[in-house]
Design a protein around this motif. Structure first.
Motif, PDB file in Angstrom:
ATOM      1  N   ARG A  57       1.270  -1.615  -0.383  1.00 28.66           N
ATOM      2  CA  ARG A  57       0.133   0.249   0.195  1.00 28.66           C
ATOM      3  C   ARG A  57       0.955   1.369   0.027  1.00 28.66           C
ATOM      4  N   GLY A  58       2.035   0.618   0.174  1.00 31.02           N
ATOM      5  CA  GLY A  58       2.806   2.729   0.114  1.00 31.02           C
ATOM      6  C   GLY A  58       4.203   1.809  -0.511  1.00 31.02           C
ATOM      7  N   ASN A  59       5.459   2.231   0.175  1.00 29.58           N
ATOM      8  CA  ASN A  59       6.503   2.795  -0.761  1.00 29.58           C
ATOM      9  C   ASN A  59       7.538   1.106  -0.269  1.00 29.58           C
ATOM     10  N   GLN A  60       7.705   1.068  -2.203  1.00 30.53           N
ATOM     11  CA  GLN A  60       8.585  -0.244  -1.973  1.00 30.53           C
ATOM     12  C   GLN A  60       9.541  -0.052  -3.544  1.00 30.53           C
ATOM     13  N   PHE A  61      10.615  -0.697  -2.779  1.00 33.43           N
ATOM     14  CA  PHE A  61      12.006  -0.143  -4.052  1.00 33.43           C
ATOM     15  C   PHE A  61      12.436  -1.468  -5.449  1.00 33.43           C
ATOM     16  N   ASN A  62      11.611  -2.335  -5.369  1.00 36.39           N
ATOM     17  CA  ASN A  62      11.455  -3.073  -6.398  1.00 36.39           C
ATOM     18  C   ASN A  62      12.718  -3.168  -7.132  1.00 36.39           C
ATOM     19  N   LEU A  63      13.505  -3.564  -6.145  1.00 34.11           N
ATOM     20  CA  LEU A  63      14.992  -3.433  -6.914  1.00 34.11           C
ATOM     21  C   LEU A  63      15.147  -5.495  -6.973  1.00 34.11           C
ATOM     22  N   LEU A  64      14.820  -6.314  -6.729  1.00 32.15           N
ATOM     23  CA  LEU A  64      14.878  -7.641  -6.639  1.00 32.15           C
ATOM     24  C   LEU A  64      14.002  -8.378  -7.348  1.00 32.15           C
ATOM     25  N   THR A  65      12.456  -8.041  -7.458  1.00 26.55           N
ATOM     26  CA  THR A  65      11.254  -8.613  -7.773  1.00 26.55           C
ATOM     27  C   THR A  65      10.289  -7.207  -8.781  1.00 26.55           C
ATOM     28  N   VAL A  74      -7.169  -1.598  -4.436  1.00 27.12           N
ATOM     29  CA  VAL A  74      -7.551  -2.477  -5.075  1.00 27.12           C
ATOM     30  C   VAL A  74      -6.258  -2.320  -5.707  1.00 27.12           C
ATOM     31  N   LEU A  75      -6.034  -4.201  -5.591  1.00 30.65           N
ATOM     32  CA  LEU A  75      -4.548  -4.322  -6.042  1.00 30.65           C
ATOM     33  C   LEU A  75      -4.432  -5.041  -7.399  1.00 30.65           C
ATOM     34  N   SER A  76      -4.681  -4.647  -9.312  1.00 28.99           N
ATOM     35  CA  SER A  76      -5.261  -5.323  -9.972  1.00 28.99           C
ATOM     36  C   SER A  76      -4.061  -5.687 -10.672  1.00 28.99           C
ATOM     37  N   LEU A  77      -3.300  -7.113 -10.857  1.00 29.85           N
ATOM     38  CA  LEU A  77      -2.611  -7.629 -11.828  1.00 29.85           C
ATOM     39  C   LEU A  77      -2.953  -7.896 -13.114  1.00 29.85           C
ATOM     40  N   PRO A  78      -2.171  -8.000 -14.475  1.00 33.40           N
ATOM     41  CA  PRO A  78      -1.111  -6.762 -14.309  1.00 33.40           C
ATOM     42  C   PRO A  78      -1.623  -5.919 -14.800  1.00 33.40           C
ATOM     43  N   ALA A  86       1.379  -1.434  -6.741  1.00 32.22           N
ATOM     44  CA  ALA A  86       1.360  -0.169  -7.003  1.00 32.22           C
ATOM     45  C   ALA A  86      -0.485  -0.112  -6.849  1.00 32.22           C
ATOM     46  N   ASP A  87      -1.019   0.841  -5.718  1.00 31.37           N
ATOM     47  CA  ASP A  87      -3.073   0.895  -5.618  1.00 31.37           C
ATOM     48  C   ASP A  87      -2.452   2.939  -6.739  1.00 31.37           C
ATOM     49  N   THR A  88      -2.222   2.604  -8.136  1.00 34.29           N
ATOM     50  CA  THR A  88      -2.190   3.642  -8.772  1.00 34.29           C
ATOM     51  C   THR A  88      -3.508   4.135  -9.441  1.00 34.29           C
ATOM     52  N   ASP A  89      -4.699   3.669  -9.061  1.00 34.14           N
ATOM     53  CA  ASP A  89      -6.348   4.556  -9.363  1.00 34.14           C
ATOM     54  C   ASP A  89      -6.644   4.825  -8.287  1.00 34.14           C
ATOM     55  N   GLU A 120      -1.652  -3.442 -12.462  1.00 40.31           N
ATOM     56  CA  GLU A 120      -1.039  -1.752 -11.979  1.00 40.31           C
ATOM     57  C   GLU A 120      -0.045  -2.644 -11.546  1.00 40.31           C
ATOM     58  N   GLN A 121       1.090  -3.384 -12.328  1.00 37.03           N
ATOM     59  CA  GLN A 121       2.261  -4.196 -11.619  1.00 37.03           C
ATOM     60  C   GLN A 121       2.968  -3.057 -11.637  1.00 37.03           C
TER      61      GLN A 121
END
Length: 469
Positions: free
Chosen positions: A219-227, A238-242, A231-234, A244-245
């Protein structure tokens, strides 16, 4: 007529006494019917002289040897000596040289004895002649250097490259000396077979173990360096894949609300691991992702070269089994001038290319001794070119051995035995946590490496039979 015959008869009687080993006193002559029969060259002579005219001594040697001996104009004086059982030619040369005279045997077999000082004075007025010497086994240029030491002031030499001939122009005495020099040095040279074995073994061991962490807040901060992350862009919660990936490497920063994200050893993973384990732990809206990487590798390289070469005695042979590596060299001091017609700017450095030989290089120079042993000058090298870790270009690795050894025919010697061991260890991890006892390994990435290089050079020289003079 009688006045000329009597002294000749007395001289003959005196010479007979000399050649039979009877010592003569000054002015003495005893009548005898014995005469000195001519002897073949090389026979020994036993004789004594006491204040005997040198010309009489020369006549005695001529009678004994049966050879024609002519005395020069400056040959004069008295001679005293005693010779016991020596070859007549050795005795003659030793006697005259002791009294400042020079013995010279002409091509027609006549032996001339001249005063050394008078001989060199006559060289200035004697006519010069030219003679060509065809050289068979050595380079004519090598003999030219030695022949120049024998020349008079008017002498000169030249070399015919096409026929490997030496042409000398000088007085006859010098030409005869050069002929003797050529006969002595231009001989068939023996050959040596050189068999070498160069063994290079390189053993490299690698060990690595590390744990990396990526803590994501969905729901907040992510570095996403490994994987990759989400992010809840809208903003609908609700996190929708793909849709909001978020791709890997894209940071997500949430400025509002409580949120936490973290990375551990993410930028220091094991390269090319042989084992990777992925773990995931969900705690509320946070996800802890961990990678366990392990590596163990052993690399063995065995390079074996067996160069062999045949080389003449006292010559140098060289073998290269490898390649020439081009190396670009920039010369900032030599700058290209601007060309207004071509529009090229001035002040540019000049680039050149040098070629450096790498591979297996063997240089040998054998010398056969009188006892049949081999004195060997040897240089062996194994080299390679590797890319440098920086922008310098190339790094040249060399293993080289130089030695001079005395060997028997067919004997093998090890002239180079070198073992180099190199070990290293690198540890990096999360500060403070990596130093904790027992659990500290969970926060450390460690690497160990070991390199061992062995170099062995064996050489066996063998004299080639059937090529001796």
């Amino acid at each position: 007529m009688t006045g000329r015959t009597v002294p000749r008869l007395a001289l003959t009687l005196r010479l007979a006494l000399v050649c039979t080993g009877v010592a003569l006193q000054p002015g003495s002559a005893r009548a005898t019917s014995a005469t000195a029969a001519p002897q073949p060259p090389g026979d020994s002579i036993t004789v004594s002289f006491y204040e005997t005219p040198i010309r009489d001594v020369l006549f005695a040697f001529a009678e004994f040897s049966g050879r024609s001996i002519v005395a020069g104009a400056g040959v004069d004086g008295l001679l005293s000596a005693e010779i016991l059982g020596q070859p007549w030619d050795v005795a003659l040369r030793t006697l005259v040289e002791a009294y400042g005279l020079v013995v010279h045997e002409q091509e027609d077999g006549i032996i001339r004895v001249e005063d050394a000082r008078q001989l060199f004075e006559n060289d200035a007025v004697r006519p010069v002649a030219s003679k060509s010497f065809r050289i068979s086994y050595v380079e004519a240029a090598e003999l030219e250097v030695l022949a120049e030491a024998l020349l008079t002031e008017r002498g000169r030499t030249s070399v015919g490259v096409a026929t490997n001939s030496l042409v000398v122009t000088d007085v006859p005495r010098v030409l005869d000396a050069v002929a003797e020099l050529v006969e002595t040095l231009d001989v068939r040279v023996r050959q040596v077979d050189i068999a070498a074995k160069i063994i290079f073994i390189n053993r490299t061991g690698l060990e690595g173990f590390g744990i990396t962490y990526d803590l994501k807040d969905t729901r907040g901060n992510q570095f996403n360096l490994l994987t990759p992350g989400v992010a809840d862009t809208d903003g609908d919660g609700v996190l929708s894949l793909p849709a909001e990936q978020v791709p890997r490497g894209t940071d997500v920063v949430a400025l509002g609300g409580n949120s936490i994200a973290a990375l551990g050893n993410a930028s220091d993973r094991i390269v090319g691991p042989t084992l990777s384990v992925l773990t995931s732990l969900v705690i509320g809206r946070s996800t802890l992702i961990g990678f366990i990487d392990a590596l163990e590798a052993i690399e063995l390289t065995n390079v074996e070269a067996q160069p062999s070469v045949r080389v003449m005695d006292n010559r140098t042979a060289r073998i290269l089994v490898g390649e020439e590596t081009p190396v670009r060299v920039l010369d900032a001091g030599a700058q290209v001038q601007a060309d207004s017609r071509l529009g090229s700017p001035g002040g540019l450095p000049v680039a050149t290319v040098d070629y450096i030989e790498t591979g297996v290089i063997l240089e040998v120079a054998p010398r056969i001794t009188d006892g049949g042993d081999i004195l060997l000058d040897l240089s062996a090298e194994r080299s390679s070119a590797d890319l440098a870790p920086s922008d310098v270009g190339l790094t040249f690795r060399k293993q080289r051995a130089e030695s001079q050894v005395l060997l028997k025919d067919g004997e093998t010697v090890v002239i180079g035995g070198l073992t180099v061991s190199e070990m290293g260890e690198v540890r990096s991890g999360i500060p403070l946590l990596m130093n904790l006892p027992l659990v500290g390994r969970l926060f450390v990435t460690g690497r160990k490496y070991s390199v061992e290089r062995d170099l062995l050079i064996m050489v066996t020289p063998t004299i080639v039979r059937g090529t001796s003079p």
